[in-house]
Design an enzyme around this catalytic site. Structure first.
Site, short mmCIF file in Angstrom:
data_model
loop_
_atom_site.label_atom_id
_atom_site.label_comp_id
_atom_site.label_asym_id
_atom_site.label_seq_id
_atom_site.Cartn_x
_atom_site.Cartn_y
_atom_site.Cartn_z
N SER A 128 20.81 -19.17 -26.10
CA SER A 128 22.14 -19.77 -26.15
C SER A 128 23.15 -18.71 -25.69
O SER A 128 22.79 -17.75 -25.01
CB SER A 128 22.44 -20.27 -27.57
OG SER A 128 23.69 -20.95 -27.60
N TYR A 145 29.49 -26.29 -20.81
CA TYR A 145 28.43 -25.30 -20.99
C TYR A 145 28.33 -24.83 -22.43
O TYR A 145 27.25 -24.87 -23.04
CB TYR A 145 28.70 -24.10 -20.06
CG TYR A 145 27.71 -22.97 -20.24
CD1 TYR A 145 26.42 -23.07 -19.72
CD2 TYR A 145 28.07 -21.80 -20.90
CE1 TYR A 145 25.51 -22.03 -19.88
CE2 TYR A 145 27.17 -20.76 -21.06
CZ TYR A 145 25.89 -20.88 -20.55
OH TYR A 145 24.99 -19.85 -20.71
N LYS A 149 25.32 -25.44 -25.34
CA LYS A 149 24.59 -24.32 -25.93
C LYS A 149 24.76 -24.26 -27.44
O LYS A 149 23.89 -23.77 -28.16
CB LYS A 149 25.04 -23.02 -25.28
CG LYS A 149 24.56 -22.84 -23.84
CD LYS A 149 23.05 -22.72 -23.77
CE LYS A 149 22.56 -22.29 -22.39
NZ LYS A 149 21.10 -22.08 -22.35
#
Length: 226
Positions: A128, A145, A149
């Site tokens: 992550s 994004y 994550k």
């Protein structure tokens, strides 16, 4: 010798991990939409497969390889990632779908496909980002994004709880700034304190030994902001 699957191996940290594992004598299945960079290394015990983890037919190729060539998997490193850097107002639903398809659903489906081949002693390491950690500094343009994550972090914690008796172990590493192509896409011109090779070496060591000490844990691997 362990059997190791790594995603996102065409560049950056994933590419470096393939080399480190192979040179240490392990078998590696390298997954990326572009298999050529790994194939050009010509490393012993490394198989590169062109694989889009967002496509079920590509994941079937992975399962077929494992069942016919290995029979078991010791370590799965979900390193692949897709980043779109746009202001939220400019992001489309298609942008979000694309990012989540790779960063979250690709992880979900690959784990689902590989779990039958993993023993209690196995280790799933999800990659992550610090931007996905609750309470960390956030940056504009990375809403798709970083939120995808963040979902990977919670997924890891849930799977560790669900499989704590039967195994394997699940842990997630939230990486800070590393000098990769993806960092340049997110923060053009930023100089990171760590190289891709340095971070790859850390992740390799953690994947081999971390499950002895951790399960269901988020480790923040960062010496800087971002």
């Amino acid at each position: 010798m362990k059997n190791i699957i790594i995603t996102g191996t065409s560049r950056g940290i994933g590419y470096e991990m393939v080399s480190i594992f192979a040179k240490a004598g392990h078998r590696v299945l390298a997954l990326s939409r572009n298999e050529e960079p790994v194939e050009k290394m010509k490393l012993e015990n490394v198989t590169a497969i062109s694989c889009d983890i967002g496509k079920k037919q590509d994941l079937a190729k992975v399962s077929d390889f494992v069942s016919s060539q290995w029979e078991s998997v010791d370590i799965l490193i979900n390193n692949a990632g897709k980043l779109i850097n746009k202001p939220f107002a400019e992001l489309t639903s298609e942008d979000f779908d694309s990012v989540y398809k790779t960063n979250l659903m690709g992880v979900v489906e690959l784990i689902r496909n590989i779990l039958p081949y993993m023993r209690k002693e196995g280790h799933v390491v999800n990659i992550s980002t610090m931007g996905g950690v609750q309470g960390s500094v956030k940056f504009p343009g990375l809403s798709a994004y970083s939120s995808s994550k963040a979902a990977v972090i919670t997924l890891t914690e849930l799977l560790a709880e669900e499989y704590k008796e039967a195994g394997p172990s699940f842990n997630v590493l939230a990486l800070g700034a590393v000098q990769t192509e993806m960092l340049e896409e997110a923060f053009p011109g930023l100089k990171a304190p760590l190289s891709a090779e340095e971070m790859a070496a850390y992740i390799v060591n953690f994947s081999l030994t971390g499950n002895k000490f951790y399960n269901g844990k988020l480790l923040q691997v960062s010496s800087s902001t971002p």
